[in-house]
Design a protein around this motif. Structure first.
Motif: not given
Length: 198
Positions: A149-168
């Motif tokens: 929300l605060l930065f325009t640095t792209g979504w490359t780092g946010h692709l790590l969220l795709a790994f979150y379901p592995l812990f459910v």
């Protein structure tokens, strides 16, 4: 590419750490002599995470640990004091909002910076305990939303969220689904039937 191969690879779980840990937990010392080990009877099938799942989970944890090491070694005191985050929010090429539109104090930047590093370092302890996984995922998702929300640095780092379901765990998903279905099944129904119908 390695992640996709690991995710799709058929792996055996007999020699996994989870299987060995479960066998150690179920082991009962023989009453005398060299009797064979007696295992407690299983009441339900046991789920053992395959090696590919564990490796992908460790990959995510490693990414956040690498982030923590990078900011602590590269930025040092300026990161823990909040100056790095505060300076980034003043940069018109990085920040979505100008300082006049969204004034954030140095104290808030310091608190967020400390939470981010502590969370990244403590991930190995949080990620593999069932009771702390929701806290880990919630805090991590919140930090990603904050950055997005605060930065325009792209979504490359946010692709790590795709790994979150592995812990459910599948058990948690099934339990939530059953609770959702049962909550909707409490409505009483009037059933009309023919007494001659078999």
């Amino acid at each position: 590419q390695l992640s996709f191969y690991l995710a799709l690879a058929p792996v055996g779980t007999t020699w996994s750490l989870d299987a060995l840990r479960q066998a150690r937990r179920l082991y009962v010392d023989p009453t005398q002599g060299f009797e064979s080990a007696i295992l407690e009877p299983r009441t339900s099938p046991a789920f053992i995470a395959p090696c590919s799942l564990r490796i992908l989970q460790l990959y995510l944890v490693g990414n956040y640990l690498l982030f923590a090491m990078t900011v602590t070694q590269g930025a040092g005191e300026s990161w823990f004091s909040g100056e790095v985050l505060f300076g980034a929010l003043q940069n018109p090429f990085l920040a979505r909002f100008s300082p006049s539109d969204l004034p954030i104090s140095l104290g808030i930047c310091e608190a967020v910076s400390m939470v981010a590093v502590v969370w990244a370092v403590s991930m190995p302890a949080l990620a593999f305990q069932q009771r702390t996984i929701p806290w880990m995922l919630g805090l991590g998702g919140g930090l990603h939303i904050f950055v997005g929300l605060l930065f325009t640095t792209g979504w490359t780092g946010h692709l790590l969220l795709a790994f979150y379901p592995l812990f459910v765990s599948g058990k948690a998903v099934v339990g939530a689904t059953v609770r959702l279905v049962q909550s909707k099944a409490d409505t009483p129904y009037t059933v009309a039937y023919d007494t001659f119908c078999p």
